[in-house]
Motif scaffolding. Structure first.
Motif, short mmCIF file in Angstrom:
data_model
loop_
_atom_site.label_atom_id
_atom_site.label_comp_id
_atom_site.label_asym_id
_atom_site.label_seq_id
_atom_site.Cartn_x
_atom_site.Cartn_y
_atom_site.Cartn_z
N LEU A 130 0.82 -1.21 0.00
CA LEU A 130 0.00 0.00 0.00
C LEU A 130 0.86 1.26 0.00
CD1 LEU A 130 -2.54 -1.10 2.77
CD2 LEU A 130 -2.90 -1.19 0.31
N HIS A 131 2.14 1.15 -0.39
CA HIS A 131 3.07 2.28 -0.25
C HIS A 131 2.60 3.51 -1.02
CE1 HIS A 131 4.34 0.40 -4.05
NE2 HIS A 131 4.77 1.61 -4.39
N ALA A 132 1.81 3.33 -2.08
CA ALA A 132 1.35 4.49 -2.84
C ALA A 132 0.28 5.28 -2.08
CB ALA A 132 0.80 4.05 -4.19
N TYR A 133 -0.33 4.65 -1.09
CA TYR A 133 -1.43 5.28 -0.34
C TYR A 133 -1.05 5.63 1.09
CZ TYR A 133 -4.28 3.47 -4.18
OH TYR A 133 -4.80 3.19 -5.42
N ILE A 134 0.13 5.19 1.54
CA ILE A 134 0.49 5.33 2.96
C ILE A 134 1.81 6.10 3.08
CG2 ILE A 134 1.28 4.05 5.00
CD1 ILE A 134 -0.74 1.94 4.35
N VAL A 136 4.89 7.01 5.92
CA VAL A 136 5.47 6.48 7.15
C VAL A 136 6.25 7.60 7.84
CG1 VAL A 136 6.95 4.72 8.17
CG2 VAL A 136 5.67 4.22 6.08
N LEU A 137 5.97 7.84 9.11
CA LEU A 137 6.65 8.87 9.89
C LEU A 137 7.32 8.21 11.09
CD1 LEU A 137 3.93 11.67 9.76
CD2 LEU A 137 5.96 11.46 8.34
N ASP A 138 8.60 8.53 11.28
CA ASP A 138 9.38 7.89 12.35
C ASP A 138 9.65 8.87 13.49
OD1 ASP A 138 9.69 5.40 11.05
OD2 ASP A 138 11.24 6.25 9.78
N VAL A 139 9.67 8.34 14.70
CA VAL A 139 10.12 9.08 15.89
C VAL A 139 11.28 8.27 16.47
CG1 VAL A 139 9.52 9.99 18.15
CG2 VAL A 139 7.82 10.00 16.31
N ALA A 140 12.48 8.84 16.44
CA ALA A 140 13.68 8.12 16.88
C ALA A 140 13.66 7.91 18.40
CB ALA A 140 14.94 8.88 16.46
N MET A 158 5.45 8.58 21.28
CA MET A 158 6.67 8.01 21.80
C MET A 158 7.52 7.45 20.65
SD MET A 158 6.35 8.71 24.91
CE MET A 158 7.69 7.80 25.67
N PRO A 159 8.79 7.10 20.89
CA PRO A 159 9.61 6.57 19.80
C PRO A 159 8.96 5.37 19.12
CG PRO A 159 10.99 7.08 21.69
CD PRO A 159 9.56 7.28 22.13
N GLY A 160 9.04 5.35 17.81
CA GLY A 160 8.42 4.27 17.04
C GLY A 160 8.16 4.68 15.61
N LYS A 161 7.42 3.83 14.88
CA LYS A 161 7.07 4.05 13.48
C LYS A 161 5.55 4.18 13.39
CE LYS A 161 9.57 1.72 10.63
NZ LYS A 161 10.38 2.75 9.94
N TYR A 162 5.09 5.20 12.67
CA TYR A 162 3.67 5.49 12.57
C TYR A 162 3.27 5.58 11.10
CZ TYR A 162 4.26 6.59 17.50
OH TYR A 162 4.55 6.51 18.84
N TYR A 163 2.04 5.08 10.79
CA TYR A 163 1.56 4.99 9.41
C TYR A 163 0.28 5.81 9.26
CZ TYR A 163 4.66 0.94 9.65
OH TYR A 163 5.73 0.11 9.86
N PHE A 164 0.20 6.55 8.14
CA PHE A 164 -0.95 7.42 7.88
C PHE A 164 -1.36 7.30 6.41
CE2 PHE A 164 1.61 9.26 11.25
CZ PHE A 164 0.67 9.53 12.23
N TRP A 165 -2.68 7.44 6.19
CA TRP A 165 -3.18 7.47 4.82
C TRP A 165 -2.83 8.81 4.18
CZ3 TRP A 165 -4.52 2.93 3.11
CH2 TRP A 165 -5.09 1.98 3.98
N ARG A 166 -2.38 8.77 2.93
CA ARG A 166 -2.02 10.00 2.24
C ARG A 166 -3.23 10.74 1.69
NH1 ARG A 166 3.37 8.66 -1.40
NH2 ARG A 166 4.70 7.96 0.32
#
Length: 375
Positions: A130-134, A136-140, A158-166
């Motif tokens: 789904l990379h064309a629609y999502i 990814v935002l990272d918090v170190a 908090m630190p981690g990886k977060y996914y959002f619809w574009r």
């Protein structure tokens, strides 16, 4: 006239008469009458229900057909993940879709774009598809993140990886704050001392953000800290004369650190250390100080030389007094000098019948008598 047509087990036939849909034909053999302008469109039940050039609602009035179809409607604010027999197949955007339920099991997982973050119902294993629609935002691990929807703060991340619809009207933004110790350099700042001497100062301080929200609430956060440091330095340097400043570099750092920590709560940071790196003087002042330093060092060297001379003279005087009071010591001193003389003489010739020790004693005795006469 007619035509025979066979519908296979994985197929369905759509019967049209004079261009109008009549009914669905299950698997079997059929006779199609051309005189009635009958035609049959054969479709695969393993593919989505779709008839080119015709809208789906025209077929949904047939109850026999709809019993074998699953109709999915996706709203404008939604996306739907289409699964076939439990496996992800594709992403459905806004619209109406129909799927045959004869040989396959279909279900969809809906995502509301008004909340653009992917929920737990979305299997993270399918995200690469789904990379064309999502996005990814990272918090170190050394950061704190703050999630904004259309510039409105939602929550801390908090630190981690977060996914959002574009897609969608809500635009997610994550602002991150670095919580590691950071360094602020103040280089080449021109300042004037109390005795009106202009100099340039290089200063450094280390700090760490302890309240990330405070830094987000301030515009040009680092610039404000920079200016505050500059003002504190100017305030302190302006109260000192040049000599005092050169002698009290450590006191400058302690004063600045104390004043900055007094405002640490306002900025949401903790100042850890500070120090003066360099004090750069104007050329003429530097020449004057070098001349003064050279004069001081020469005076110190002269004083040391005189002290050594005095100590040497005093030592000689003490030695002379001891030799005058002690004849044996005087005799030992003579032998010591004789030993030094002999080290530099290759050959000594003595005549007479006495032994060597007596001849040397006579020589030393004669020398002593001559010295007494001369005195």
């Amino acid at each position: 006239m007619y035509t025979n047509i066979i519908i296979q087990a994985d197929e369905r036939g759509l019967l049209f008469e004079k261009g109008q849909y009549k009914k669905v034909l299950p698997p079997g053999s059929y006779r199609i009458w051309k005189l009635r302008s009958q035609t049959v469109t054969v479709v695969k039940v393993t593919e989505p229900f779709e008839v080119k050039g015709m809208e789906l609602p025209l077929f949904l009035q047939d109850r026999n057909l709809t019993r074998e179809l699953e109709v999915v409607e996706v709203s404008d604010h939604e996306l739907a993940l289409h699964y076939i027999d439990g496996k992800f197949h594709r992403l459905l955007t806004a619209g109406r879709y129909a799927f045959w339920t004869v040989l396959q099991r279909h279900h969809v997982v809906r995502a509301d774009l008004r909340n653009p973050e992917l929920g737990p119902e979305i299997d993270k294993a399918i995200i690469p598809r789904l990379h064309a629609y999502i996005s990814v935002l990272d918090v170190a691990s050394y950061e704190r993140g703050y999630l904004y929807y259309n510039h409105v703060l939602q929550r801390e991340l908090m630190p981690g990886k977060y996914y959002f619809w574009r897609t969608g009207a809500v635009q997610p933004v994550v602002k991150t704050i670095d919580l590691r110790q950071q360094q602020l350099d103040l280089n080449g700042q021109e300042m004037m001392t109390e005795d009106k001497i202009t100099l340039r100062l290089n200063f450094v301080c280390q700090y760490r953000i302890v309240d990330p929200m405070r830094s987000l609430e301030m515009k040009a956060f680092e610039e404000q800290i920079y200016i505050q440091l500059q003002l504190v330095l100017r305030e302190y340097v302006g109260t000192l004369k040049l000599d005092e400043l050169l002698r009290s570099k450590q006191e400058v750092a302690a004063f600045v650190l104390e004043r900055l920590n007094a405002k640490s709560e306002e900025y949401g940071i903790s100042f850890r250390s500070a120090g003066v790196k360099d004090i750069i003087l104007p050329g003429e002042i530097r020449d004057i100080l070098n001349t003064v330093l050279l004069a001081e060092k020469k005076a110190q060297a002269t004083l040391i030389t005189r002290r050594e001379e005095t100590a040497s003279t005093r030592s000689l005087l003490n030695t002379a007094k001891l030799m005058d009071e002690n004849k044996t010591l005087y005799r030992l001193k003579e032998l010591e000098f004789l030993e030094k003389i002999c080290e530099k003489i290759g050959t000594i010739s003595l005549s007479g019948g006495s032994n060597l020790l007596e001849r040397l004693n006579t020589l030393l005795g004669a020398s002593a008598v001559e010295a007494t006469k001369e005195a």
